[in-house]
Structures are given as structure tokens and as C-alpha cells.
Design an enzyme around this catalytic site. Structure first.
Site, PDB file in Angstrom:
ATOM      1  N   ALA A  11     -34.363   5.390  18.957  1.00  0.00           N
ATOM      2  CA  ALA A  11     -35.467   4.786  18.223  1.00  0.00           C
ATOM      3  C   ALA A  11     -34.916   3.204  18.074  1.00  0.00           C
ATOM      4  CB  ALA A  11     -35.569   5.613  16.753  1.00  0.00           C
ATOM      5  N   CYS A  42     -28.839  14.869  24.636  1.00  0.00           N
ATOM      6  CA  CYS A  42     -29.317  16.019  25.535  1.00  0.00           C
ATOM      7  C   CYS A  42     -28.684  16.224  26.627  1.00  0.00           C
ATOM      8  CB  CYS A  42     -30.841  16.066  25.610  1.00  0.00           C
ATOM      9  SG  CYS A  42     -31.827  15.853  24.098  1.00  0.00           S
ATOM     10  N   ASP A 280     -34.527  10.466  14.391  1.00  0.00           N
ATOM     11  CA  ASP A 280     -34.065  11.621  13.678  1.00  0.00           C
ATOM     12  C   ASP A 280     -33.863  11.363  12.045  1.00  0.00           C
ATOM     13  OD1 ASP A 280     -34.194  12.632  16.321  1.00  0.00           O
ATOM     14  OD2 ASP A 280     -32.013  12.988  16.256  1.00  0.00           O
ATOM     15  N   ASN A 302     -37.756   8.059  20.625  1.00  0.00           N
ATOM     16  CA  ASN A 302     -38.231   6.882  21.502  1.00  0.00           C
ATOM     17  C   ASN A 302     -39.603   6.498  21.123  1.00  0.00           C
ATOM     18  OD1 ASN A 302     -36.329   6.245  23.823  1.00  0.00           O
ATOM     19  ND2 ASN A 302     -36.037   8.376  23.544  1.00  0.00           N
TER      20      ASN A 302
END
Length: 442
Positions: A11, A42, A280, A302
Site C-alpha cells: 500500500a 504471498c 492491511d 495495492n
């Protein structure tokens, strides 16, 4: 304009790049508590088992690239401890030396992400107990797991299942311990039990409905004590979810949700002027529920970062929201979900119908077809799609993405029947499997 961004990952750096593109005179400072920028969290389970060669391969851009190419003051090892929103100053300390620093801002973005939740039980400080959230976490696990034979995973969500696969591929014996009666709580049980079957096929042990009481050992963990039994193990990885990294905001005046995530409007602005939040650490508007939700995923981080950066640079954009789409590989099956599951539909008091059907991903006469178990849920009166869950082999990703688009645009089953989807025997049947299911319901 002086822009300060707290957090150097998805972000934060999505926002930084939008500011860079749209404000030629921008003075951008980013503050990251670790030493890594812009990396794919991830991908870390696949680094652990070696499918991805090293942690360096999941890094998109280094701090030096941001400094040299984009003139962004990308700082590392800068931990923010307090924000004075009245004076518009960020305070913190150097992560290693504890030396104090402060930075003035005109526009501030909080993109601090989330931290892995940890069990607050006896024995939690024993060696051999880890969680996976960052590159240092992955590197620690890689180094320590080499010499162990048995690993116990606490929790059954995305990260846990990916680690189960990774550790099994490394030749470890793996056990999952759950408080509930199924893995993958984001799925309904009919789908989750297919994951159980896949786990058993690969000799993975699953313990259901047991609470973790304590970890047992001298220096190194030797066993997990639950409410029902004691389980010997050589290594433990806790994968019980994440908590928004917002403790430093308690006295800032910025409004937080009950779970600690930052409340934001469609422009990603917080309740304090000139302060934005994304990723998050922030809440996410759920288009299906028509309310703020918390589903922390890299794709959302994002997108929210992009919207925050544009608005900080004076360009009016809004975040359209999420429908709750996710996908996961677990050994030989793919697990996909978008929209609401049946538990969520019930909690929202929708009058609904559903169907569960096994279909094949391609034309029946073409070799190599693979089965998929599909669950569709829709509103009974309007037949508007509410949710889709699929588990199977090839083709799950294609259908979940079709479902995500249908949900985003509030499509009905009839609308889905009209979709002009690609067809050739190696890829699809003349009626896509989703359309076959839908046609039977009309």
C-alpha cells in the site's frame, strides 16, 4: 508538498508511486521499520520449499531503487512510535539503535500493514516456535526447519495450508491443530472437507476442535498441549491470523474499528485531516455486505494504496470496494472463493437459494478434463449472485474471476447466462460450466 508514508510495502509504495507520477514537486519520505521494501509476502511459503529460489526473488524494488530512480527518501529501520496530528509531526526511533527521529508532514499515509497474531500462552517464548509474515520470518524458518522431522501448524487458513504443502514437499511430517471442525473457515464445510481429503492423501494429520493450552519443552519446543491431549513435535508455526499494526495510534485521535484497523472513507482519508490509511492496517469496504470489512490481501492493499496516493496528490478518486475474492493452491487442488459464503449470507439475513454441483472444466470429449466442485449462492427473489466457492483441478481460477466480475457488477443468474465467455475444447465446453449450472436454475 511534504508527503510522509509509514510503511514500505504494497500500500505504501503504491501510494508513493502515484504521488511521484502526479506531483512533480513532491517531497516524499517513506518510513519502514524493517530493511525490505516492496516484496511479495504471498510468495514466502514457496521460498521455504525452494520453488522460489530465495527471498531476494520476491522483492520488486529495493530502497535504493526508490532513492535513485524516483527520488524518494526511502528510509529503513525507522519505527514510528507516535503521531502528533495537531502539529503534523511523525515521531519514532531507529529500530536498532533506539535513536529518536521526527518528520514533519503536509500529507500523511499510514500503511503499516498487519502483524502475525501469536498465542499468549505458557511456553510461547521457547525456541522452535515461529510465525510467517516477513522476509526475516521466512529466513528464520528456512534455517531452523532443516534439522527437524515433525512440524505442527496452529491454524488452518491461507498461510497455514500453503505451509503445510511447502513443509510436506520438504519431507517433513506435518500436523495441523484447529480450534474448529474444519480448515479454511472462509469456505462452507462441503468445500472444506475436500481439503481435508487432500491433506489425508498427502499424509497430513489434522486435529479438530482442540484449544492450545501451552507449549512444552526445555529450551526448544517439544510438544503442544491442547485441551484434550499432548502432541509431540519438533517445530511449531503459528498461523492464526493477523492483527492491524496500529497500536502506535492509540492517542492520535484517529478512529479505529473494534479490531484495531483504521476507519477510512472512500478516498482513504481517516477521521483526521490530511491523514490517510491503506492496506492491511485499514478497513475495506465490502460491496456484498455494503459495510466496512477486514479482509487483508495484497491485491486490496495495492488498490487502496493507489487511491490514497492519488487523493494525497490532489486527484479525486474513490475506492470501489471488494467482493472478497481469494484463491489458494493446496497440493493437487485449487481452492477459490468470491463473494459471500453460506454462513455470511445467513448472518446478513438474506433469503437465498444455492446449488452444489460437480462439473468438468473443459469439453467432455477432450482428454485431460478435471473435476470442480462448485457452490453458487444467490438471492431468492432477484436471483442476484451472492457468492461462489470452487475446489478442483485446472480451471478454478478462470471461473472464480468470472464470479468476481459478476458480483462486482451485481449480476443475476440470467445475466451470467448471457456472458460471452471464451470457448475451445482444450479450455472450455460450449457452455461454460458456470453457465451450465446457472441454466439449470432458471
Amino acid at each position: 508538498m511534504k508527503y510522509v508514508i509509514i510503511g514500505g510495502d504494497a500500500a505504501g509504495m503504491s501510494a508513493a508511486m502515484e504521488i511521484y507520477r502526479h506531483d512533480e514537486s513532491a517531497d516524499i519520505t517513506t518510513l519502514e521499520s524493517g530493511h525490505n521494501y516492496s516484496y511479495g509476502q504471498c510468495g514466502l511459503p514457496y521460498v521455504i520449499d525452494g520453488r522460489v529460489g530465495s527471498t531476494e526473488e520476491v522483492i520488486s524494488r529495493t530502497p535504493q531503487v526508490f532513492r535513485d530512480k524516483y527520488n524518494i527518501d526511502a528510509r529503513t529501520k525507522h519505527t514510528v512510535t507516535h503521531i502528533d496530528t495537531a502539529r503534523q509531526i511523525v515521531y519514532g526511533e531507529m529500530t536498532d539503535t533506539r535513536e529518536a527521529f521526527s518528520v514533519q508532514y503536509d500529507r500523511l499515509l499510514i500503511a503499516t500493514g498487519a502483524n502475525a497474531r501469536r498465542q499468549k500462552i505458557d511456553g510461547r517464548l521457547l525456541k522452535g516456535i515461529r510465525s510467517l509474515k516477513t522476509i526475516p520470518d521466512a529466513e528464520s524458518i528456512i534455517g531452523e526447519v532443516k534439522n527437524v522431522k515433525h512440524v505442527t501448524l496452529i491454524g488452518g487458513g491461507y498461510i497455514s495450508l500453503e505451509l503445510v504443502e511447502a513443509l510436506t514437499l520438504l519431507g517433513k511430517k506435518v500436523r495441523i491443530i484447529l480450534r474448529s471442525g474444519q480448515v479454511a473457515s472462509f469456505l462452507d464445510f462441503e468445500l472444506a472437507k475436500k481439503i481435508h481429503e487432500e491433506a489425508y492423501k498427502h499424509k497430513v494429520e489434522i486435529i479438530f476442535n482442540e484449544e492450545i493450552i501451552r507449549y512444552v519443552g526445555e529450551e526448544w519446543v517439544q510438544a503442544v498441549q491442547t485441551s484434550k491431549d499432548r502432541y509431540a513435535t519438533d517445530f511449531v508455526i503459528e498461523a492464526i491470523g493477523v492483527k492491524p499494526n496500529t497500536d502506535f495510534l492509540q492517542d492520535s485521535g484517529i478512529e479505529l474499528a473494534d479490531n484495531g484497523a483504521i476507519r477510512v472513507d472512500p478516498h482513504m482519508a481517516t477521521t483526521i485531516k490530511y491523514v490517510y490509511a491503506a492496506g492491511d492496517c485499514a478497513m475495506h469496504f465490502n460491496r456484498m455486505k455494503q459495510q466496512a470489512d477486514y479482509i487483508p490481501l495484497g491485491t486490496t492493499a495495492n488498490k487502496q494504496g493507489r487511491i490514497a496516493g492519488l487523493n494525497m496528490a490532489g486527484i479525486n478518486e474513490t475506492f470501489a470496494g471488494i467482493v472478497g475474492t481469494s484463491i489458494l493452491k493446496f497440493f493437487d487442488v485449487t481452492i477459490g472463493k468470491t463473494g459471500l459464503n453460506e454462513k455470511e449470507v445467513k448472518s446478513l439475513h438474506f433469503d437465498y437459494d444455492l446449488v452444489i454441483k460437480e462439473v468438468t472444466n473443459i469439453s467432455s470429449y477432450y482428454p485431460g478434463g478435471e473435476d470442480m466442485l462448485v457452490k453458487l449462492i444467490w438471492k431468492k427473489d432477484s436471483k442476484r449472485l451472492l457468492g461462489m466457492q470452487i475446489i478442483g483441478g485446472a480451471g478454478v481460477d478462470k471461473r472464480i474471476d468470472v464470479g468476481a466480475v459478476a458480483l462486482f457488477h451485481r449480476m443475476t443468474l440470467r445475466d451470467m447466462l448471457d456472458l460471452d465467455l471464451s470457448y475451445a475444447p482444450p479450455f472450455n465446453s460450449v457452455w461454460d460450466p458456470l453457465q451450465k449450472i446457472v441454466k439449470q436454475q432458471l
